[in-house]
Design a protein around this motif. Structure first.
Motif, short mmCIF file in Angstrom:
data_model
loop_
_atom_site.label_atom_id
_atom_site.label_comp_id
_atom_site.label_asym_id
_atom_site.label_seq_id
_atom_site.Cartn_x
_atom_site.Cartn_y
_atom_site.Cartn_z
N PHE A 75 17.05 8.80 29.59
CA PHE A 75 15.90 8.15 30.25
C PHE A 75 14.58 8.76 29.75
N LYS A 76 14.55 10.08 29.56
CA LYS A 76 13.30 10.75 29.14
C LYS A 76 12.85 10.27 27.75
N ILE A 77 13.83 9.86 26.91
CA ILE A 77 13.47 9.39 25.56
C ILE A 77 12.76 8.04 25.65
N PHE A 78 13.25 7.17 26.55
CA PHE A 78 12.58 5.88 26.79
C PHE A 78 11.14 6.11 27.25
N VAL A 79 10.98 7.02 28.20
CA VAL A 79 9.66 7.26 28.81
C VAL A 79 8.72 7.94 27.81
N ALA A 80 9.24 8.90 27.05
CA ALA A 80 8.39 9.65 26.11
C ALA A 80 8.04 8.85 24.86
N ASN A 81 8.72 7.75 24.64
CA ASN A 81 8.46 6.92 23.47
C ASN A 81 6.99 6.47 23.44
N PRO A 82 6.25 6.87 22.41
CA PRO A 82 4.82 6.48 22.35
C PRO A 82 4.62 4.98 22.11
N ASN A 83 5.68 4.32 21.67
CA ASN A 83 5.59 2.88 21.39
C ASN A 83 6.40 2.06 22.39
N LYS A 84 6.36 2.46 23.64
CA LYS A 84 7.10 1.74 24.68
C LYS A 84 6.67 0.28 24.73
N PRO A 85 7.64 -0.64 24.79
CA PRO A 85 7.28 -2.05 24.95
C PRO A 85 6.60 -2.26 26.31
N ARG A 86 5.83 -3.31 26.40
CA ARG A 86 5.10 -3.61 27.64
C ARG A 86 6.06 -3.78 28.82
N GLU A 87 7.22 -4.44 28.59
CA GLU A 87 8.17 -4.67 29.68
C GLU A 87 8.65 -3.36 30.31
N ILE A 88 8.85 -2.33 29.49
CA ILE A 88 9.28 -1.04 30.02
C ILE A 88 8.15 -0.38 30.81
N LYS A 89 6.94 -0.53 30.32
CA LYS A 89 5.79 0.02 31.07
C LYS A 89 5.66 -0.65 32.43
N VAL A 90 5.89 -1.96 32.45
CA VAL A 90 5.81 -2.71 33.72
C VAL A 90 6.85 -2.19 34.71
N ILE A 91 8.07 -1.98 34.24
CA ILE A 91 9.14 -1.48 35.12
C ILE A 91 8.80 -0.08 35.64
N LEU A 92 8.27 0.76 34.77
CA LEU A 92 7.88 2.11 35.19
C LEU A 92 6.79 2.06 36.25
N ALA A 93 5.82 1.20 36.02
CA ALA A 93 4.70 1.09 36.96
C ALA A 93 5.17 0.57 38.32
N LYS A 94 6.00 -0.45 38.31
CA LYS A 94 6.49 -1.06 39.55
C LYS A 94 7.35 -0.10 40.36
N ASN A 95 8.10 0.75 39.65
CA ASN A 95 9.06 1.63 40.32
C ASN A 95 8.62 3.10 40.34
N HIS A 96 7.34 3.34 40.06
CA HIS A 96 6.93 4.73 39.85
C HIS A 96 7.11 5.61 41.08
N GLU A 97 6.88 5.08 42.27
CA GLU A 97 7.01 5.90 43.48
C GLU A 97 8.46 6.36 43.69
N LYS A 98 9.39 5.41 43.55
CA LYS A 98 10.81 5.76 43.72
C LYS A 98 11.29 6.70 42.62
N LEU A 99 10.80 6.45 41.39
CA LEU A 99 11.19 7.31 40.27
C LEU A 99 10.67 8.74 40.45
N LEU A 100 9.43 8.85 40.90
CA LEU A 100 8.85 10.19 41.09
C LEU A 100 9.59 10.94 42.19
N GLU A 101 9.95 10.24 43.26
CA GLU A 101 10.70 10.88 44.34
C GLU A 101 12.07 11.35 43.84
N LEU A 102 12.72 10.49 43.06
CA LEU A 102 14.04 10.82 42.53
C LEU A 102 13.96 12.02 41.59
#
Length: 345
Positions: free
Chosen positions: A281-308
């Motif tokens: 998972f960290k490789i997806f997130v650290a990728n400097p060329n993340k596709p927009r769709e992955i950024k959208v998912i991270l943004a939408k789920n950021h609170e749950k992800l940070l808690e986890l």
């Protein structure tokens, strides 16, 4: 006075022994197998010849094997087409004979004539025998023997490459989930060797079979079987991070479907699976060329992800300092992405 008794004790030459092994294996024909006494006698002859083969190849514990005789026996076994008989008669052999054969197999494969491994070359020219060994996992009586012999074959790049490219490779996705734990575990060991022993061959295979391979691999990552999920997750990080497969990894971490699978595994009820999932998972997130769709998912789920992530620790035997450092970097990146403008889908 006759000395025939003493002549009988003379060890067979490699040529004679290969012929004797062949004859004794061929004697295990359909007629013999159905007659109990005939089968017992035929199997005794095979065991005797396998014992003699083992003595030539391994020595007796006191006297080292004769290098020339070992090499010559390998040559004669190829000449007499004994390797095919080894495989095809395996299911009829007794436990002791199978054990001896597995022991001898790795030594036979290593024998060279000049610069050529003669038994490896034989298998290159009779590649259907490798498919036969793979299919051996369907028979629990010989599955572990076939697995041992397969892993010896996989040490040689040409044989590993053949299995990867063969339709037989698909069978491993079934075998690693068999109900018999010992057989499934052995199949996974072979599957792992195929995907890690020869990184360049694996990279070439993944390049030409990317879609179909990862589609099948996802079924392992999302399996209901805990052991399958955990093992396949750890294996994924091994072969993806090999330098020859860097282009495969870049492609993999740019695809939303794979990211969603890692998100799911990150929420697994098993702490071990969560930790293994984090390392991909960290490789997806650290990728400097993340596709927009992955950024959208991270943004939408950021609170749950940070808690986890805040509740996730390195686990028993893990490197706490490195894990916490990596986790902090990933948390910061998720926070950064969540604040980016124009990520509304």
């Amino acid at each position: 006075m006759s000395f025939s008794f003493f002549k009988a004790l003379r060890p067979k030459t490699p040529q004679e022994l290969a012929k004797a092994i062949k004859d004794s294996l061929m004697a295990l024909d359909t007629k013999t197998v159905v007659e109990v006494k005939a089968l017992e006698k035929a199997l005794e002859e095979v065991e005797k010849n396998f014992g003699a083969m083992k003595l030539v190849l391994l020595g007796d514990g006191e006297v080292e094997p004769n290098v020339d005789q070992v090499s010559q026996l390998a040559v004669e076994i190829c000449k007499e087409d004994v390797i095919a008989l080894f495989f095809h008669k395996l299911s009829i052999l007794g436990w002791e004979a199978r054990k001896d054969l597995v022991q001898c197999w790795s030594i036979l494969l290593k024998q060279k004539v000049g610069s050529t491994h003669c038994c490896v070359q034989f298998l290159e020219n009779h590649s259907d025998l490798l498919d036969f060994l793979v299919a051996g996992y369907d028979n629990k009586e010989i599955a572990l023997n076939c697995g041992n012999m397969l892993r010896e074959c996989i040490k040689f790049p040409s044989l590993a490459k053949y299995i990867l490219e063969s339709p037989s490779f698909e069978l491993f996705f079934k075998y690693v989930e068999l109900a018999n734990f010992d057989v499934a575990s052995d199949a996974f060991s072979t599957f792992k060797d195929l995907l890690t022993k020869h990184p360049i061959a694996v990279s070439e295979f993944l390049t030409s079979h990317y879609n179909e391979f990862f589609e099948r691999y996802e079924t392992l990552l999302t399996s209901n079987n805990y052991v399958t999920r955990r093992q396949s997750l750890k294996l994924l990080s091994e072969f993806l991070l090999e330098p020859p497969s860097s282009h495969i990894m870049k492609k993999y971490i740019a695809e939303v479907q794979h990211f969603k699978v890692m998100m799911t595994l990150l929420k697994d009820t098993s702490k071990n699976i969560q930790i293994s999932a984090f390392h991909i998972f960290k490789i997806f997130v650290a990728n400097p060329n993340k596709p927009r769709e992955i950024k959208v998912i991270l943004a939408k789920n950021h609170e749950k992800l940070l808690e986890l992530l805040n509740n996730l620790s390195a686990g028993k035997g893990g490197d706490d300092d490195q894990f916490e450092e990596e986790k902090e970097l990933i948390i910061k990146e998720i926070e950064r992405v969540s604040q980016l403008p124009d990520l509304d889908s």
